[in-house]
Design a protein around this motif. Structure first.
Motif, PDB file in Angstrom:
ATOM      1  N   GLU A  60     -12.424  14.576   2.643  1.00 34.84           N
ATOM      2  CA  GLU A  60     -11.473  15.619   3.020  1.00 34.84           C
ATOM      3  C   GLU A  60     -10.088  14.997   3.207  1.00 34.84           C
ATOM      4  OE1 GLU A  60     -11.773  19.323   5.954  1.00 34.84           O
ATOM      5  OE2 GLU A  60     -12.049  17.415   6.965  1.00 34.84           O
ATOM      6  N   PRO A  61      -9.045  15.638   2.676  1.00 35.83           N
ATOM      7  CA  PRO A  61      -7.679  15.144   2.903  1.00 35.83           C
ATOM      8  C   PRO A  61      -7.311  15.226   4.383  1.00 35.83           C
ATOM      9  CG  PRO A  61      -7.735  16.659   1.055  1.00 35.83           C
ATOM     10  CD  PRO A  61      -9.074  16.748   1.731  1.00 35.83           C
ATOM     11  N   LEU A  62      -6.447  14.334   4.793  1.00 32.26           N
ATOM     12  CA  LEU A  62      -6.039  14.221   6.189  1.00 32.26           C
ATOM     13  C   LEU A  62      -5.509  15.536   6.758  1.00 32.26           C
ATOM     14  CD1 LEU A  62      -5.632  12.383   8.622  1.00 32.26           C
ATOM     15  CD2 LEU A  62      -3.458  11.668   7.622  1.00 32.26           C
ATOM     16  N   THR A  63      -4.637  16.220   6.033  1.00 33.57           N
ATOM     17  CA  THR A  63      -4.070  17.465   6.575  1.00 33.57           C
ATOM     18  C   THR A  63      -5.120  18.571   6.671  1.00 33.57           C
ATOM     19  OG1 THR A  63      -3.222  17.999   4.373  1.00 33.57           O
ATOM     20  CG2 THR A  63      -1.671  17.034   5.945  1.00 33.57           C
ATOM     21  N   MET A  64      -6.088  18.563   5.770  1.00 33.21           N
ATOM     22  CA  MET A  64      -7.176  19.556   5.854  1.00 33.21           C
ATOM     23  C   MET A  64      -8.040  19.275   7.084  1.00 33.21           C
ATOM     24  SD  MET A  64      -6.853  21.718   3.414  1.00 33.21           S
ATOM     25  CE  MET A  64      -8.454  22.449   3.199  1.00 33.21           C
ATOM     26  N   GLU A 110       0.844  -1.184   0.000  1.00 35.72           N
ATOM     27  CA  GLU A 110       0.000   0.000   0.000  1.00 35.72           C
ATOM     28  C   GLU A 110       0.884   1.240   0.000  1.00 35.72           C
ATOM     29  OE1 GLU A 110      -3.670  -0.092   2.348  1.00 35.72           O
ATOM     30  OE2 GLU A 110      -2.774  -1.852   3.268  1.00 35.72           O
ATOM     31  N   ALA A 111       0.400   2.265  -0.647  1.00 37.55           N
ATOM     32  CA  ALA A 111       1.133   3.525  -0.699  1.00 37.55           C
ATOM     33  C   ALA A 111       1.184   4.147   0.697  1.00 37.55           C
ATOM     34  CB  ALA A 111       0.456   4.479  -1.678  1.00 37.55           C
ATOM     35  N   GLU A 112       2.214   4.916   0.920  1.00 40.96           N
ATOM     36  CA  GLU A 112       2.355   5.613   2.194  1.00 40.96           C
ATOM     37  C   GLU A 112       1.185   6.574   2.403  1.00 40.96           C
ATOM     38  OE1 GLU A 112       5.983   7.750   4.425  1.00 40.96           O
ATOM     39  OE2 GLU A 112       5.484   8.624   2.491  1.00 40.96           O
ATOM     40  N   ILE A 113       0.765   6.695   3.646  1.00 44.20           N
ATOM     41  CA  ILE A 113      -0.272   7.666   3.974  1.00 44.20           C
ATOM     42  C   ILE A 113       0.326   9.044   3.803  1.00 44.20           C
ATOM     43  CG2 ILE A 113      -1.705   8.588   5.823  1.00 44.20           C
ATOM     44  CD1 ILE A 113      -1.845   5.711   6.922  1.00 44.20           C
ATOM     45  N   ARG A 114      -0.351   9.870   3.032  1.00 41.10           N
ATOM     46  CA  ARG A 114       0.104  11.235   2.751  1.00 41.10           C
ATOM     47  C   ARG A 114      -0.915  12.230   3.295  1.00 41.10           C
ATOM     48  NH1 ARG A 114       3.970  11.401  -0.529  1.00 41.10           N
ATOM     49  NH2 ARG A 114       4.546  10.188  -2.296  1.00 41.10           N
ATOM     50  N   GLY A 115      -0.545  13.468   3.268  1.00 40.17           N
ATOM     51  CA  GLY A 115      -1.461  14.516   3.693  1.00 40.17           C
ATOM     52  C   GLY A 115      -2.697  14.585   2.827  1.00 40.17           C
ATOM     53  N   SER A 116      -2.575  14.116   1.582  1.00 37.86           N
ATOM     54  CA  SER A 116      -3.712  14.145   0.656  1.00 37.86           C
ATOM     55  C   SER A 116      -4.590  12.900   0.767  1.00 37.86           C
ATOM     56  CB  SER A 116      -3.210  14.286  -0.783  1.00 37.86           C
ATOM     57  OG  SER A 116      -2.375  13.188  -1.112  1.00 37.86           O
ATOM     58  N   THR A 117      -4.185  11.937   1.584  1.00 35.70           N
ATOM     59  CA  THR A 117      -5.011  10.750   1.807  1.00 35.70           C
ATOM     60  C   THR A 117      -6.305  11.196   2.476  1.00 35.70           C
ATOM     61  OG1 THR A 117      -3.031   9.396   2.103  1.00 35.70           O
ATOM     62  CG2 THR A 117      -5.103   8.485   2.931  1.00 35.70           C
ATOM     63  N   ARG A 167      -5.435  21.034  14.700  1.00 32.87           N
ATOM     64  CA  ARG A 167      -4.349  20.147  15.113  1.00 32.87           C
ATOM     65  C   ARG A 167      -3.157  20.352  14.196  1.00 32.87           C
ATOM     66  NH1 ARG A 167      -8.749  18.988  17.523  1.00 32.87           N
ATOM     67  NH2 ARG A 167      -8.802  17.432  19.160  1.00 32.87           N
ATOM     68  N   ASP A 168      -1.978  19.988  14.672  1.00 27.23           N
ATOM     69  CA  ASP A 168      -0.756  20.073  13.880  1.00 27.23           C
ATOM     70  C   ASP A 168      -0.819  18.998  12.786  1.00 27.23           C
ATOM     71  OD1 ASP A 168       1.786  19.973  12.792  1.00 27.23           O
ATOM     72  OD2 ASP A 168       2.798  19.577  14.694  1.00 27.23           O
ATOM     73  N   PRO A 169      -0.884  19.391  11.514  1.00 27.35           N
ATOM     74  CA  PRO A 169      -1.001  18.409  10.436  1.00 27.35           C
ATOM     75  C   PRO A 169       0.104  17.352  10.420  1.00 27.35           C
ATOM     76  CG  PRO A 169      -1.448  20.600   9.589  1.00 27.35           C
ATOM     77  CD  PRO A 169      -0.937  20.760  10.997  1.00 27.35           C
ATOM     78  N   MET A 170       1.342  17.735  10.732  1.00 27.63           N
ATOM     79  CA  MET A 170       2.431  16.759  10.716  1.00 27.63           C
ATOM     80  C   MET A 170       2.287  15.753  11.861  1.00 27.63           C
ATOM     81  SD  MET A 170       4.066  17.060   8.009  1.00 27.63           S
ATOM     82  CE  MET A 170       5.278  15.817   8.385  1.00 27.63           C
ATOM     83  N   ALA A 171       1.875  16.209  13.027  1.00 25.29           N
ATOM     84  CA  ALA A 171       1.673  15.297  14.157  1.00 25.29           C
ATOM     85  C   ALA A 171       0.556  14.303  13.840  1.00 25.29           C
ATOM     86  CB  ALA A 171       1.354  16.085  15.426  1.00 25.29           C
ATOM     87  N   VAL A 172      -0.493  14.790  13.205  1.00 23.48           N
ATOM     88  CA  VAL A 172      -1.606  13.925  12.812  1.00 23.48           C
ATOM     89  C   VAL A 172      -1.134  12.915  11.764  1.00 23.48           C
ATOM     90  CG1 VAL A 172      -3.840  13.905  11.612  1.00 23.48           C
ATOM     91  CG2 VAL A 172      -3.405  15.578  13.425  1.00 23.48           C
ATOM     92  N   LEU A 173      -0.392  13.377  10.806  1.00 23.26           N
ATOM     93  CA  LEU A 173       0.130  12.499   9.759  1.00 23.26           C
ATOM     94  C   LEU A 173       1.009  11.398  10.357  1.00 23.26           C
ATOM     95  CD1 LEU A 173       0.213  12.064   6.701  1.00 23.26           C
ATOM     96  CD2 LEU A 173       2.110  13.662   6.595  1.00 23.26           C
ATOM     97  N   GLU A 209      -1.055  11.968  21.773  1.00 23.95           N
ATOM     98  CA  GLU A 209      -1.120  13.243  22.505  1.00 23.95           C
ATOM     99  C   GLU A 209      -0.659  14.410  21.631  1.00 23.95           C
ATOM    100  OE1 GLU A 209      -2.274  15.888  25.061  1.00 23.95           O
ATOM    101  OE2 GLU A 209      -2.700  13.753  25.256  1.00 23.95           O
ATOM    102  N   ALA A 210       0.410  14.206  20.869  1.00 24.43           N
ATOM    103  CA  ALA A 210       0.895  15.270  19.966  1.00 24.43           C
ATOM    104  C   ALA A 210      -0.144  15.592  18.913  1.00 24.43           C
ATOM    105  CB  ALA A 210       2.212  14.849  19.319  1.00 24.43           C
ATOM    106  N   ALA A 211      -0.804  14.575  18.381  1.00 18.33           N
ATOM    107  CA  ALA A 211      -1.820  14.789  17.349  1.00 18.33           C
ATOM    108  C   ALA A 211      -3.096  15.385  17.916  1.00 18.33           C
ATOM    109  CB  ALA A 211      -2.135  13.469  16.647  1.00 18.33           C
ATOM    110  N   ARG A 212      -3.343  15.145  19.185  1.00 17.31           N
ATOM    111  CA  ARG A 212      -4.548  15.657  19.848  1.00 17.31           C
ATOM    112  C   ARG A 212      -4.412  17.117  20.268  1.00 17.31           C
ATOM    113  NH1 ARG A 212      -7.138  12.568  24.915  1.00 17.31           N
ATOM    114  NH2 ARG A 212      -7.411  11.026  23.307  1.00 17.31           N
ATOM    115  N   ARG A 213      -3.155  17.537  20.487  1.00 19.34           N
ATOM    116  CA  ARG A 213      -2.889  18.889  20.974  1.00 19.34           C
ATOM    117  C   ARG A 213      -3.394  19.939  19.990  1.00 19.34           C
ATOM    118  NH1 ARG A 213       2.486  18.323  21.612  1.00 19.34           N
ATOM    119  NH2 ARG A 213       2.027  16.944  23.353  1.00 19.34           N
ATOM    120  N   MET A 214      -4.144  20.876  20.485  1.00 18.74           N
ATOM    121  CA  MET A 214      -4.680  21.958  19.638  1.00 18.74           C
ATOM    122  C   MET A 214      -3.585  23.003  19.410  1.00 18.74           C
ATOM    123  SD  MET A 214      -8.539  21.526  20.030  1.00 18.74           S
ATOM    124  CE  MET A 214      -8.984  22.884  19.198  1.00 18.74           C
ATOM    125  N   VAL A 215      -3.561  23.541  18.199  1.00 16.98           N
ATOM    126  CA  VAL A 215      -2.613  24.583  17.831  1.00 16.98           C
ATOM    127  C   VAL A 215      -3.390  25.793  17.330  1.00 16.98           C
ATOM    128  CG1 VAL A 215      -0.750  22.980  17.277  1.00 16.98           C
ATOM    129  CG2 VAL A 215      -2.331  23.672  15.489  1.00 16.98           C
TER     130      VAL A 215
END
Length: 85
Positions: free
Chosen positions: A44-48, A3-10, A55-61, A78-84
């Motif tokens: 919706e793409p993951l980073t959107m 499978e392809a790597e999960i990207r921000g556009s996934t 949330r921090d898009p990179m932490a979520v990714l 926790e990093a992905a949950r943290r609000m920015v």
């Protein structure tokens, strides 16, 4: 087939299909995202989605990518949950 790597556009729906065992839906729930259940942002793409939920898009990714290795770790969640701002 690899499978392809999960990207921000996934998209949210791609993640849910990729993990029919519910891992992606559980992670969304852990992040307090309703996307997996409301249907309003399935394409919706993951980073959107991360930005929409303040949330921090990179932490979520990183957290979603960690699903491939049996993660994410509590620190990654926790990093992905943290609000920015």
């Amino acid at each position: 087939m690899t499978e392809a790597e999960i990207r921000g556009s996934t998209t949210i729906i791609e993640l849910l299909k990729r993990y029919p065992d519910g891992r992606a839906a559980r992670l969304m729930s852990d992040l307090n995202w309703a996307c997996a259940h409301c249907g309003g942002a399935f394409h919706e793409p993951l980073t959107m989605a991360a930005k929409r939920h303040a949330r921090d898009p990179m932490a979520v990714l990183h957290a979603f990518r960690a699903l491939e290795q049996g993660g994410p770790s509590p620190d990654q969640v926790e990093a992905a949950r943290r609000m920015v701002e």
